[in-house]
Motif scaffolding. Structure first.
Motif, mmCIF file in Angstrom:
data_model
loop_
_atom_site.group_PDB
_atom_site.id
_atom_site.type_symbol
_atom_site.label_atom_id
_atom_site.label_comp_id
_atom_site.label_asym_id
_atom_site.label_seq_id
_atom_site.Cartn_x
_atom_site.Cartn_y
_atom_site.Cartn_z
ATOM 1 N N UNK A 237 -71.084 -2.395 -51.808
ATOM 2 C CA UNK A 237 -71.648 -1.132 -51.299
ATOM 3 C C UNK A 237 -71.366 -0.018 -52.300
ATOM 4 N N UNK A 238 -72.386 0.666 -52.791
ATOM 5 C CA UNK A 238 -72.174 1.662 -53.851
ATOM 6 C C UNK A 238 -71.495 2.919 -53.322
ATOM 7 N N UNK A 239 -70.606 3.495 -54.136
ATOM 8 C CA UNK A 239 -70.030 4.794 -53.826
ATOM 9 C C UNK A 239 -70.824 5.879 -54.544
ATOM 10 N N UNK A 240 -70.365 7.119 -54.430
ATOM 11 C CA UNK A 240 -71.110 8.239 -55.026
ATOM 12 C C UNK A 240 -71.248 8.099 -56.530
ATOM 13 N N UNK A 241 -70.169 7.658 -57.204
ATOM 14 C CA UNK A 241 -70.226 7.516 -58.661
ATOM 15 C C UNK A 241 -71.239 6.461 -59.072
ATOM 16 N N UNK A 242 -71.286 5.349 -58.374
ATOM 17 C CA UNK A 242 -72.261 4.304 -58.692
ATOM 18 C C UNK A 242 -73.679 4.814 -58.493
ATOM 19 N N UNK A 243 -73.895 5.587 -57.430
ATOM 20 C CA UNK A 243 -75.239 6.117 -57.167
ATOM 21 C C UNK A 243 -75.619 7.177 -58.198
ATOM 22 N N UNK A 244 -74.656 7.991 -58.639
ATOM 23 C CA UNK A 244 -74.959 8.978 -59.682
ATOM 24 C C UNK A 244 -75.290 8.292 -60.992
ATOM 25 N N UNK A 245 -74.562 7.235 -61.319
ATOM 26 C CA UNK A 245 -74.874 6.472 -62.532
ATOM 27 C C UNK A 245 -76.246 5.830 -62.424
ATOM 28 N N UNK A 246 -76.555 5.253 -61.259
ATOM 29 C CA UNK A 246 -77.868 4.643 -61.059
ATOM 30 C C UNK A 246 -78.967 5.692 -61.104
ATOM 31 N N UNK A 247 -78.676 6.901 -60.598
ATOM 32 C CA UNK A 247 -79.670 7.970 -60.647
ATOM 33 C C UNK A 247 -80.001 8.390 -62.070
ATOM 34 N N UNK A 248 -78.986 8.434 -62.941
ATOM 35 C CA UNK A 248 -79.246 8.755 -64.347
ATOM 36 C C UNK A 248 -80.166 7.716 -64.980
ATOM 37 N N UNK A 249 -79.946 6.439 -64.640
ATOM 38 C CA UNK A 249 -80.774 5.374 -65.211
ATOM 39 C C UNK A 249 -82.184 5.392 -64.628
ATOM 40 N N UNK A 250 -82.309 5.568 -63.320
ATOM 41 C CA UNK A 250 -83.640 5.555 -62.715
ATOM 42 C C UNK A 250 -84.476 6.748 -63.184
ATOM 43 N N UNK A 251 -83.833 7.915 -63.350
ATOM 44 C CA UNK A 251 -84.592 9.070 -63.849
ATOM 45 C C UNK A 251 -85.001 8.864 -65.302
ATOM 46 N N UNK A 252 -84.159 8.181 -66.088
ATOM 47 C CA UNK A 252 -84.531 7.881 -67.481
ATOM 48 C C UNK A 252 -85.730 6.948 -67.525
ATOM 49 N N UNK A 253 -85.680 5.882 -66.756
ATOM 50 C CA UNK A 253 -86.817 4.972 -66.732
ATOM 51 C C UNK A 253 -88.047 5.639 -66.113
ATOM 52 N N UNK A 254 -87.848 6.522 -65.146
ATOM 53 C CA UNK A 254 -88.979 7.260 -64.585
ATOM 54 C C UNK A 254 -89.637 8.152 -65.619
#
Length: 783
Positions: A237-254
């Motif tokens: 289950x992701x915590x806030x840090x994991x979601x922030x890291x994933x958000x940086x990657x998803x926005x880059x790919x977006x």
């Protein structure tokens, strides 16, 4: 939390993989503190090595034994860029589209299913339609008289050997209507090809190396015209840090996916059965099927997907939350510096804070911007009597305040082949297919030159292009967030008589790269809530390109749909800004104090978001399990209340309310002022169930539906979006003091009238006192 990036932070939009030697030199010059996995492996061979086995390799299966299954994809010509049917005119009419093939695929079959019609006047023995791929004839379509003028269909096989990475598919009409002297631009020389014609490709995967130098391939390939669908896998289950890291990657790919759109399905402890994916691992938590050695720091690796030998996994790992975010940011802003199958990030410099409105995709607000910064110089040149449009694309900040302005100033510099005689040739200027103005193309008379001709001849030698310049303004209301300036050179065809009409393809036209468009004189000031600004530009969150002033509030117990909605939404933001969200904050609903000074994205489905209840009075819509409440505008009943600016501008909250219960999967987007910080905004994405969240994201990614997201509340029902009238209750941005006073008085006619009366009284009193003083002085002088 401290943010980081590699020294090579200027990431190009499209990158050719660096060779090892070149990369080593670049790293030595630009990022001496950044070590790749190859260098780190030499220093710590035993501790930093990551060993990953695919299921096939573990079973002893050779790579040649793996299943390389082919798949077939189909694109309409409209999807490939032909907004309208292809019009082929004249004795050699030509039009077409471009398409490209991913680096990890090869074309083993291709066919064109063409819908077309042609003129009954064409002579079959002299006329035909060529299908051309990369300037080579793939097939020739005859034009028999008995089928002329009919809607026809034909399937054409294209030799795969003609298809390369980047391709152009052209349809060429060779047309003749007489065997004697003919007019090369006669109206009977025509053929139409429907943009619903389809190109069908059979693609076979090709194995690629595990090399980070290929990034963003194979996870995103700019040659691929299909929407990006890239799963994000969390180890636990992701915590806030994991979601922030994933958000940086998803926005880059977006940002990389751009117009294609990008979706990021979220998975927990589950590797996709097929296709590429991103895996985020914290500490020793890794999804099943992967064998990872002990980490020595923030680590990025590319490995095969154990469930699909033709696919890859991008592993983004860290021993703690800080290292995980460093690894994610290293990929998002420093991918050009990475190489090898594994990279351990050993030294990173701080990311410099972004400034408002400095998103790479947005038009700069502090200076004039040259056309050469917005388009390739080659694309600013055209040739021939029927040239393509010259297109200049740019993204405007949605909060430009154009009150009482002439519009956006454009300084256009262009050159063209002079006309032999004065005619109707023009340079036509459009904005998003809306006509702006027409500029005449002048002629030079070399045989009997006038004074003007002699002056031009002295400045412009024969055979050179005539330079010209035009300064004009584009009304701001004609320019949406995504704007395209279109320049079309129209050359008049002069009739010289029978057997004298010979077309010499010797005309050229250009728009100079140092032409400029300038929005630096505009203030940033916008009435809110405005969901159109949110859906088209991600505003106000994208005001800071790295989302450093944005907080995303997820439910207490998020579902996979909630995670996916968050990641895909950040992909939408990245598409708008062109920059990864390296500073976004993800918090829970109990951390309300952390929302101070931030714009808020509020996500909730069903009953899992307490803030939907706490902020119910501020929000124009309330959603709980099985029930809904909407505040409705009474704008329709204010038609005759024009003297009241608050009613005229919709600046009062809704006066009516309706509540009901229903079992539906509708999604709702609502905007309102933050209850935590006045002047800050909240955009609420909510639904009775997780399926509604998926509908919201699909609407934001659909270019037809996104235009319908407006006002303060939008309800998404599948392929239908209903928006309520805007209830704009607050403003964001600022004006200079003088403009603010003028604007405020313009919205308050009664106050302006009262001030006028007071000013008249003051002037009257001053005149009375002055005249009285003069009268006393005159009487005193007489005495």
């Amino acid at each position: 939390m401290t943010q980081h990036h590699t020294a090579l932070s200027q990431r190009p939009a499209h990158r050719v993989p660096l060779q090892p030697v070149i990369l080593a030199i670049a790293l030595m010059l630009a990022a001496p503190g950044l070590q790749t996995a190859q260098a780190a492996t030499k220093a710590k061979a035993s501790s930093s090595r990551i060993i990953t086995e695919t299921a096939a390799e573990a079973a002893g299966e050779a790579p040649s034994q793996r299943n390389n299954s082919a798949r077939t994809v189909s694109f309409s010509l409209k999807q490939l860029g032909a907004l309208f049917p292809l019009q082929l005119r004249g004795i050699r009419g030509n039009s077409g589209v471009t398409f490209s093939i991913r680096a990890d695929q090869v074309v083993t079959g291709a066919k064109l299913k063409i819908n077309y019609a042609y003129s009954p006047a064409l002579i079959p023995q002299l006329s035909h339609i060529n299908v051309m791929v990369n300037e080579q004839v793939a097939a020739t379509i005859p034009v028999p008289t008995e089928q002329a003028g009919q809607n026809l269909q034909r399937e054409i096989l294209i030799p795969p050997r003609l298809v390369t990475e980047f391709n152009r598919l052209n349809l060429e009409l060779i047309g003749h209507y007489t065997r004697d002297c003919e007019d090369p631009a006669h109206s009977s020389l025509w053929a139409n090809v429907g943009n619903d014609s389809t190109l069908e490709l059979t693609l076979t995967p090709v194995a690629q190396a595990n090399d980070l130098a290929l990034l963003p391939q194979p996870f995103f390939d700019r040659r691929d015209a299909l929407p990006l669908n890239l799963p994000m896998v969390f180890a636990g289950a992701p915590n806030s840090a994991s979601l922030e890291a994933a958000g940086a990657l998803s926005s880059w790919f977006g940002a990389l996916a751009g117009y294609r759109g990008a979706r990021f399905p979220a998975l927990v402890d589950q590797i996709p059965a097929q296709g590429n994916a991103i895996v985020l691992a914290l500490g020793n938590q890794v999804p099943g099927g992967l064998n990872v050695a002990a980490l020595q720091g923030p680590t990025v690796a590319m490995v095969p997907n154990p469930n699909d030998p033709n696919a890859k996994l991008l592993l983004v790992m860290g021993r703690d939350a800080k290292e995980l975010k460093i690894a994610a940011n290293a990929v998002a802003v420093g991918s050009p510096a990475l190489s090898g199958p594994v990279a351990t990030i050993t030294n990173l410099s701080e990311i410099k804070p972004r400034k408002p409105y400095d998103a790479p995709n947005w038009l700069a607000s502090d200076r004039p911007v040259k056309f050469g910064e917005l388009a390739l110089e080659d694309n600013l040149n055209v040739a021939g009597y029927s040239p393509d449009l010259i297109r200049v694309n740019f993204h405007l900040p949605p909060d430009l305040f154009g009150w009482r302005s002439k519009g956006i100033p454009v300084d256009l510099k262009y050159r063209y082949t002079p006309r032999p005689n004065t005619d109707k040739s023009t340079l036509n200027i459009n904005a998003n297919q809306q006509f702006l103005r027409s500029l005449p193309l002048l002629a030079i008379n070399h045989e009997a030159p006038s004074a003007v001709d002699r002056l031009v001849n002295a400045v412009v030698p024969a055979g050179e292009l005539i330079p010209a310049r035009e300064q004009f303004h584009i009304p701001l209301f004609k320019l949406p967030a995504q704007t395209q300036l279109q320049f079309h050179y129209f050359h008049d065809m002069i009739k010289q008589g029978a057997c004298k009409d010979v077309v010499l393809d010797n005309v050229r036209g250009t728009v100079e790269p140092d032409s400029t468009v300038d929005i630096s004189g505009f203030s940033h000031f916008l009435a809110m809530p405005d969901l159109a600004a949110f859906s088209n530009s991600g505003f106000p969150f994208t005001r800071m390109a790295d989302l450093s002033e944005t907080a995303v509030v997820l439910p207490e117990k998020p579902s996979l749909n909630d995670y996916s909605s968050y990641l895909s939404l950040l992909g939408v933001f990245g598409r708008s800004t062109g920059y990864p969200a390296t500073a976004v904050s993800v918090i829970g609903p109990k951390q309300v104090e952390a929302l101070a000074g931030k714009d808020v994205v509020l996500i909730g489905s069903g009953n899992n978001q307490p803030l939907l209840t706490q902020w119910a009075d501020a929000s124009p819509v309330g959603i709980q399990a099985g029930s809904r409440r909407f505040k409705l505008s009474d704008f329709a009943y204010r038609v005759f209340s024009w003297w009241d600016p608050s009613q005229r501008d919709g600046a009062k909250p809704g006066r009516n309310q309706v509540a009901f219960t229903a079992d539906s999967t509708d999604g709702v987007i609502a905007g309102f002022e933050s209850p935590v910080t006045p002047g800050r905004s909240v955009v609420q994405l909510s639904s009775n169930n997780p399926e509604g969240m998926t509908q919201i994201i699909e609407a934001l990614l659909d270019p037809d539906l996104v235009k319908e997201v407006q006002g303060s509340t939008s309800v998404v029902r599948g392929k239908q979006v209903d928006s309520l009238v805007a209830e704009q209750t607050y403003w964001v941005g600022r004006l200079d003091p003088l403009t603010w006073v003028q604007w405020y008085l313009s919205r308050s006619p009664l106050l302006l009238l009262a001030l006028g009366i007071v000013a008249a009284l003051l002037i009257g009193v001053l005149l009375y006192l002055s005249l009285r003083a003069r009268a006393k002085a005159r009487l005193k002088n007489k005495d």
